[in-house]
Each structure stands twice: as C-alpha cells, then as structure tokens.
Design an enzyme around this catalytic site. Structure first.
Site, PDB file in Angstrom:
ATOM      1  CE  LYS A  51       3.856  -5.406  11.176  1.00 38.94           C
ATOM      2  NZ  LYS A  51       3.259  -5.851   9.916  1.00 38.94           N
ATOM      3  CD  GLN A  95       4.588  -7.917   7.229  1.00 43.11           C
ATOM      4  OE1 GLN A  95       4.055  -7.834   8.327  1.00 43.11           O
ATOM      5  NE2 GLN A  95       4.914  -6.845   6.527  1.00 43.11           N
ATOM      6  CG  ASP A 118      -2.728  -6.182   8.966  1.00 44.34           C
ATOM      7  OD1 ASP A 118      -2.189  -5.128   9.326  1.00 44.34           O
ATOM      8  OD2 ASP A 118      -2.090  -7.198   8.625  1.00 44.34           O
TER       9      ASP A 118
HETATM   10  N1  GUN Z   1       3.018  -5.037   4.526  1.00 45.64           N
HETATM   11  C1  GUN Z   1       3.253  -3.696   4.511  1.00 45.64           C
HETATM   12  N2  GUN Z   1       2.471  -3.083   5.422  1.00 45.64           N
HETATM   13  C2  GUN Z   1       1.738  -4.044   6.022  1.00 45.64           C
HETATM   14  C3  GUN Z   1       0.755  -4.011   7.053  1.00 45.64           C
HETATM   15  O1  GUN Z   1       0.371  -2.974   7.594  1.00 45.64           O
HETATM   16  N3  GUN Z   1       0.236  -5.222   7.399  1.00 45.64           N
HETATM   17  C4  GUN Z   1       0.610  -6.380   6.788  1.00 45.64           C
HETATM   18  N4  GUN Z   1       0.028  -7.519   7.180  1.00 45.64           N
HETATM   19  N5  GUN Z   1       1.509  -6.442   5.837  1.00 45.64           N
HETATM   20  C5  GUN Z   1       2.070  -5.268   5.446  1.00 45.64           C
END
Ligand code: GUN
Length: 284
Positions: A51, A95, A118
């Site tokens: 990311k 996350q 998100d």
């Molecule tokens: N863990 C697995 N997929 C995601 C996601 O799309 N966003 C976040 N914040 N954590 C995750």
C-alpha cells in the site's frame, strides 16, 4: 473464455489517480493516507508495504504508523483521534486483523466516516446498504470496476456470493444488489451450495478455501470472480476457484494472481483521492 486482466486495469486506475493527484498538488493539496499497522503479522506487513509503495508511485503521501503487538486499545484510539483531527490526512486505514486484545469494532467506529477509505465504518456500511454515496470497501469496489471495464451487464443477473465477511462478501452483495442483480449470499452453513452456484450467472468466491469451486458446481457460460488468495505448501498462490477446471466452462474468469488482488490497492488509492478532492472543495 475471457481472462479478466486485473493487473492491467489496476494500472489504468493508478494512472488516472496519478494524473489527478498531480492536478491537486498544483492547487496545494497533497492527498495523504495514514496507514496503521499493529503487531507483527507477516501477511499484514506485506500488504501495508504494498500500500505504501503504491501510494508513492501515484503521488499520494503515506504516513505509516507501525505499532507494537502490545499496543493498548486506548493508545490506538488516541492515535485515531489525532488522525481524525489532522487536516492534512485524507484517509485512515487500520490494517486488519488487529491483535485479539483489541476490539476491532470499537476501533473502526472511531474513524471519521469522511476519512474511512476502507468503508468499514457503520455509517458507510449503512449508506452502502441504503444505496447512498459512501466509501465502499476496496476489494468489492475493485470487482465492480472490473465488471464495468469488461462491459458486464449486471441488470437482472443471478449473482451468488460465496462468503459473508464484512470486508468482501456483504459489501459485494450490496453492490451487486444496487446494480440490479438478484443476489444470494451463501456461506459455511449453506445447505446444498451447488443448487445456488449451478443457477448463477455470476459467482463471486470469497471464502479462503483453495480451489473450492469446481467445474461441476458452475453452469456453462457463468462469470467467475475469484477473490481468494491462498498460499499452498509449495509456496504457490491459488484462488478459491479451481481455475484449470472452471476456465473451460465459464465466459469470464479472474486469475489468481493478477485478477481481483491488484484492484484492491488501486481502489484504496482512488478512495483516498476522492477524499482529498472533497477536502479541496471544502477549502474553496
Ligand atoms: N485486511 C485484509 N483486507 C483488508 C482491507 O481491505 N483493509 C484493511 N484495513 N485490512 C484488511
């Protein structure tokens, strides 16, 4: 059969984001994403690194907050509040999964819904369900973009989502419903799963079981979206769909890797850009 090339489409989305961020920069706005990682989970560390790298390539500033495994809930809440009030921060991403001693819902509900790139905050979930404009979770949003890029019409189609997670299954089902598909959500307690999948025009598999969906569960010409990313003992990555079998039967299919996966980060960048544009319009 058409292979849906998520890698290529994600490049296109990232290029668009890059162009728009450079326009915003000329107007004094640097789109900024705060990424919060708690603990040492290896997969999460890899995702967060990807990311950050993608942000950098698209001209989005990423602020990394890497906290130790024993961070308390209060410490994490304090950080979220600080990021909520920081006018330079457009997006906040925590996350998941969080360590077990932290209550995920209590954390997610503290994120400012206007910075919730998100789309996990209950306000944004509610807006999505109501068909209102909202931040939408990045993986299902990426799937919708793939449908659009390949001119796949969802109107009146029978869509079956396998999996009911808050991150993929539930938002995916709502997006498909908002696009006028007839949607069935199936899950680990569903009886006679094949009954549903065999009648589906579109199947989205998001269950986390390697090669779970077999050719005899799919009707001829179905559209197959594979959200799974499973690592086998030999180190290879496979999806939730038995690709080699199912590809012979379907009209469209996403490969793993190179299908849905690259779209998740691309849509995160896009959501951050949308938030930064709103900041600009508030500023004007
Ligand atoms: N863990 C697995 N997929 C995601 C996601 O799309 N966003 C976040 N914040 N954590 C995750």
């Amino acid at each position: 059969m058409t292979l849906i090339d998520g890698k290529n489409i994600s490049k296109k989305v990232k290029e668009e984001v890059k162009n728009e961020t450079s326009n915003l920069k000329e107007k004094g706005i640097i789109p900024t994403l705060a990424v919060v990682l708690v603990g040492e989970d290896k997969a999460s560390q890899t995702y967060v690194r990807s990311k950050e790298k993608a942000c950098e390539l698209c001209g989005i500033k990423s602020l990394a907050f890497k906290l130790s495994q024993n961070t308390t809930q209060d410490e994490l809440l304090k950080l979220i509040k600080k990021l909520n009030s920081d006018k330079e921060v457009d997006g906040i991403l925590v996350q998941l999964p969080l360590p077990k001693h932290i209550n995920t819902n209590d954390i997610l509900k503290e994120i400012d819904p206007d910075k919730d790139v998100d789309g996990f905050h209950a306000i944004n979930v509610g807006k999505l369900v109501s068909g209102l404009d909202s931040f939408v979770p990045c993986t299902p949003l990426g799937v919708m973009r793939l449908f659009k890029e390949y001119d796949i019409d969802l109107n009146g189609k029978n869509a079956v989502v396998i999996g009911r997670s808050n991150i993929v299954g539930k938002p995916m089902a709502n997006l498909l419903l908002n696009a006028n598909a007839t949607v069935t959500i199936t899950h680990s307690k569903t009886k006679n799963l094949e009954h549903f999948t065999k009648n589906a025009d579109i199947i989205v598999a998001a269950i986390g079981k390697p090669k779970f969906l077999k050719a005899d569960m799919v009707k001829d010409g179905a559209i197959i979206i594979d959200v799974g990313i499973n690592r086998l003992d030999d180190g290879s990555l496979v999806g939730d769909v038995d690709f080699e079998e199912v590809k012979e039967k379907c009209s469209f299919i996403t490969p793993v890797p190179g299908g849905v996966g690259p779209m998740t980060i691309a849509m995160l960048l896009n959501n951050t850009l949308i938030s930064a544009k709103k900041r600009k319009s508030k500023k004007n």
